[in-house]
Design a protein around this motif. Sequence first.
Motif, PDB file in Angstrom:
ATOM      1  N   LEU A 163     -17.968  78.568 -22.798  1.00 14.99           N
ATOM      2  CA  LEU A 163     -17.462  77.286 -22.296  1.00 14.99           C
ATOM      3  C   LEU A 163     -17.009  76.400 -23.442  1.00 14.99           C
ATOM      4  CD1 LEU A 163     -17.083  74.910 -20.315  1.00 14.99           C
ATOM      5  CD2 LEU A 163     -19.551  74.488 -20.503  1.00 14.99           C
ATOM      6  N   VAL A 164     -17.875  76.189 -24.438  1.00 16.75           N
ATOM      7  CA  VAL A 164     -17.498  75.276 -25.526  1.00 16.75           C
ATOM      8  C   VAL A 164     -16.426  75.899 -26.420  1.00 16.75           C
ATOM      9  CG1 VAL A 164     -19.651  73.987 -25.512  1.00 16.75           C
ATOM     10  CG2 VAL A 164     -19.469  76.039 -26.930  1.00 16.75           C
ATOM     11  N   LYS A 165     -16.403  77.226 -26.534  1.00 19.58           N
ATOM     12  CA  LYS A 165     -15.325  77.868 -27.285  1.00 19.58           C
ATOM     13  C   LYS A 165     -13.983  77.571 -26.625  1.00 19.58           C
ATOM     14  CE  LYS A 165     -13.738  82.331 -29.078  1.00 19.58           C
ATOM     15  NZ  LYS A 165     -13.998  83.806 -29.124  1.00 19.58           N
ATOM     16  N   GLY A 166     -13.952  77.643 -25.308  1.00 14.68           N
ATOM     17  CA  GLY A 166     -12.722  77.316 -24.585  1.00 14.68           C
ATOM     18  C   GLY A 166     -12.343  75.856 -24.732  1.00 14.68           C
ATOM     19  N   LEU A 167     -13.334  74.956 -24.694  1.00 16.42           N
ATOM     20  CA  LEU A 167     -13.066  73.525 -24.845  1.00 16.42           C
ATOM     21  C   LEU A 167     -12.527  73.206 -26.234  1.00 16.42           C
ATOM     22  CD1 LEU A 167     -16.224  72.021 -23.082  1.00 16.42           C
ATOM     23  CD2 LEU A 167     -13.897  72.132 -22.186  1.00 16.42           C
ATOM     24  N   GLY A 336     -27.422  61.594 -26.943  1.00 23.74           N
ATOM     25  CA  GLY A 336     -27.651  63.014 -26.719  1.00 23.74           C
ATOM     26  C   GLY A 336     -27.449  63.824 -27.987  1.00 23.74           C
ATOM     27  N   GLN A 337     -26.402  63.494 -28.729  1.00 24.22           N
ATOM     28  CA  GLN A 337     -26.139  64.205 -29.981  1.00 24.22           C
ATOM     29  C   GLN A 337     -27.214  63.919 -31.028  1.00 24.22           C
ATOM     30  OE1 GLN A 337     -22.130  62.924 -30.859  1.00 24.22           O
ATOM     31  NE2 GLN A 337     -21.220  64.645 -29.742  1.00 24.22           N
ATOM     32  N   PHE A 467     -23.296  68.796 -26.118  1.00 18.52           N
ATOM     33  CA  PHE A 467     -23.765  67.766 -27.056  1.00 18.52           C
ATOM     34  C   PHE A 467     -23.781  68.303 -28.494  1.00 18.52           C
ATOM     35  CE2 PHE A 467     -26.418  65.126 -23.845  1.00 18.52           C
ATOM     36  CZ  PHE A 467     -25.411  64.179 -23.754  1.00 18.52           C
ATOM     37  N   ALA A 468     -24.161  69.563 -28.645  1.00 18.49           N
ATOM     38  CA  ALA A 468     -24.307  70.138 -29.984  1.00 18.49           C
ATOM     39  C   ALA A 468     -22.982  70.446 -30.656  1.00 18.49           C
ATOM     40  CB  ALA A 468     -25.150  71.419 -29.899  1.00 18.49           C
ATOM     41  N   THR A 469     -21.912  70.635 -29.889  1.00 23.19           N
ATOM     42  CA  THR A 469     -20.696  71.223 -30.472  1.00 23.19           C
ATOM     43  C   THR A 469     -19.417  70.409 -30.357  1.00 23.19           C
ATOM     44  OG1 THR A 469     -20.285  72.419 -28.405  1.00 23.19           O
ATOM     45  CG2 THR A 469     -21.576  73.570 -30.101  1.00 23.19           C
ATOM     46  N   VAL A 470     -19.310  69.533 -29.350  1.00 14.13           N
ATOM     47  CA  VAL A 470     -18.025  68.849 -29.149  1.00 14.13           C
ATOM     48  C   VAL A 470     -18.226  67.344 -28.957  1.00 14.13           C
ATOM     49  CG1 VAL A 470     -16.888  70.865 -28.145  1.00 14.13           C
ATOM     50  CG2 VAL A 470     -18.052  69.231 -26.644  1.00 14.13           C
ATOM     51  N   PRO A 506     -13.917  69.481 -31.584  1.00 14.92           N
ATOM     52  CA  PRO A 506     -15.143  70.031 -32.184  1.00 14.92           C
ATOM     53  C   PRO A 506     -15.835  68.971 -33.036  1.00 14.92           C
ATOM     54  CG  PRO A 506     -13.258  71.495 -32.525  1.00 14.92           C
ATOM     55  CD  PRO A 506     -12.708  70.207 -32.021  1.00 14.92           C
ATOM     56  N   ARG A 507     -17.162  69.011 -33.054  1.00  9.27           N
ATOM     57  CA  ARG A 507     -17.896  68.056 -33.877  1.00  9.27           C
ATOM     58  C   ARG A 507     -17.717  68.358 -35.363  1.00  9.27           C
ATOM     59  NH1 ARG A 507     -23.978  66.994 -32.500  1.00  9.27           N
ATOM     60  NH2 ARG A 507     -23.537  65.294 -33.976  1.00  9.27           N
ATOM     61  N   SER A 508     -17.523  69.634 -35.715  1.00  6.72           N
ATOM     62  CA  SER A 508     -17.368  69.997 -37.120  1.00  6.72           C
ATOM     63  C   SER A 508     -16.811  71.410 -37.217  1.00  6.72           C
ATOM     64  CB  SER A 508     -18.718  69.937 -37.843  1.00  6.72           C
ATOM     65  OG  SER A 508     -19.595  70.927 -37.321  1.00  6.72           O
ATOM     66  N   GLU A 509     -16.357  71.766 -38.428  1.00  7.49           N
ATOM     67  CA  GLU A 509     -15.912  73.139 -38.668  1.00  7.49           C
ATOM     68  C   GLU A 509     -17.093  74.098 -38.553  1.00  7.49           C
ATOM     69  OE1 GLU A 509     -12.933  74.473 -39.162  1.00  7.49           O
ATOM     70  OE2 GLU A 509     -12.021  72.515 -38.778  1.00  7.49           O
ATOM     71  N   LYS A 510     -18.257  73.622 -38.931  1.00  6.67           N
ATOM     72  CA  LYS A 510     -19.440  74.466 -38.834  1.00  6.67           C
ATOM     73  C   LYS A 510     -19.756  74.786 -37.375  1.00  6.67           C
ATOM     74  CE  LYS A 510     -24.086  74.952 -40.740  1.00  6.67           C
ATOM     75  NZ  LYS A 510     -25.131  74.328 -41.600  1.00  6.67           N
ATOM     76  N   ALA A 511     -19.584  73.828 -36.506  1.00  4.10           N
ATOM     77  CA  ALA A 511     -19.819  74.067 -35.088  1.00  4.10           C
ATOM     78  C   ALA A 511     -18.873  75.139 -34.552  1.00  4.10           C
ATOM     79  CB  ALA A 511     -19.643  72.765 -34.304  1.00  4.10           C
TER      80      ALA A 511
END
Length: 524
Positions: A163-167, A336-337, A467-470, A506-511
């Motif tokens: 899901l988050v990869k698609g987002l 949340g983040q 919350f963790a990724t985007v 994305p929140r970061s390149e690492k995410a």
Amino acid sequence: MGIPRDSISMNSSITTFPLLAFVFLLSAYLKRRTTKRPPLPPGPPADPLIGHLRIMPSEQEELVFHEWAKTYGDVMYFRVLGRDIIVLDSIQAATELLEKRSALYSDRPSFTVYTSLLGWEHNVAFFPYGRRFRKHRKLLQSMLTQQSVVKYRPIQLINSRHLVKGLMGNPKDFEHHISRYATSVVMRIAYGHQILSDDDEFVTILNDVTHTQNNGGTPGATMVDHFPILQYFPSWFPGTHYATFAREWRWAIDKATTVPYEKVKKQMAEGTAEPSFLRAQIEAISGSGKDLTEEDIHDLKGTAGVLFAGGADTTASSLETYILALLQHPEIQKKGQEEIDRVIGHDRLPTFEDYDVLPYVECVVQEILRWHPTAPLGIPHRAMEDDIYRGMFIPKGAIILANANGMALDENVYTEPTKFNPDRFLPKSQGGNEEPRSIASFGFGRRICPGRHLAVASMWIAVATMFATVNVNKAKDEDGVEITPDLIFETGITSRPKTFSCSITPRSEKAIRIVASECESLAG
């Protein structure tokens, strides 16, 4: 030249129907006037014969009923074209009637549009109370108890990563990615099929089913449900709109229940079928030495279809509501983040093992369910016998509507109920209000949604992973001005936000790297 027989028949029908309706309403009205009984629940003033027809809301019924409840109380009575309707606007009333007196209130009214015309006659949600209802509930509950759904966590986990990869890759199409996520989870559970591409046929099938559920009218409340004879009238005749729509879209429901069933049967014959609800049920019947009967096939198609269509649509609409809430209240995303970063860090993604240490994420999920229930008025119940509640008479056959939205807006229970505020559920020692979780979102009594535990788990891991990724922010127009979407919801069987725009990054390149890595490793 004589008048065509068809014309005579049609003209006769057009003149006869109003006469029959008038006689029916008059007899019901006179009977009600002469029958001795306790008083009916209070409600707005009604007209003779037609009752409350002129004032019944056609849009946002749940909000109108809630406003009326402030004047007439949490148990209200309406009469529409001879049908008795009771609206329950509090948790107390719904619990005392639909749960504590469930033996009297577990039936359903007639759903002509959804069952006879649209093709959901094998959907347990619409069954009258009886043997077949209990059979389907038993089949579903065998795999959807709070303990049983734990085994589906790996499926939910991998699909939350996709899901988050698609987002991240195509954020403008966020509704599609959410739909794909919800569909993927239930497809894997119901049929053993893992969705791997955006053009998977089952995503399209679910989109068609969702269209029928959003446009088929309120179950049991259309003119065709009130007067089933209207299903035989031409499409231009007043009151036949939903009958026409249902006939035109019946193919979507047939396809949703038949195509995946036939696919699993074929895979089983070839020895390639993955573990699934449907495979397990077919094997159980075959293992008992019996052949599949026509009733068995309908039952299996129906129960698997409920998992597929019902589970995917409600989860998807809830997650769209979550994104809409973040746009209205950006401080929720920040909090949340912060919890994710403090507890999980930046080197991995949340898993179900983190559930107990992420209380705010759980509060967000509970607030999604409360703030705007996916089924604001639920699916109507039907009183099986005359009853008396708080000295008020509830007649046999009355349609009972549990206003989940009204219960969520109860100012005696929730502070600023229209505000999306997950903090309301936190203990006071942590700055919260210790307000009770809403129990209305999934229905009441013997009709409570059997897939509620699965749905909540799917929402929790999706919210935590997002919350963790985007970052979810407001979209901007061509002049760079932020666009705040309106809180407009489309309502059918389920209610979901009207299409809106947003910006997801994305929140970061690492995410990005962690998500890609987990998608690859979990797929392997």
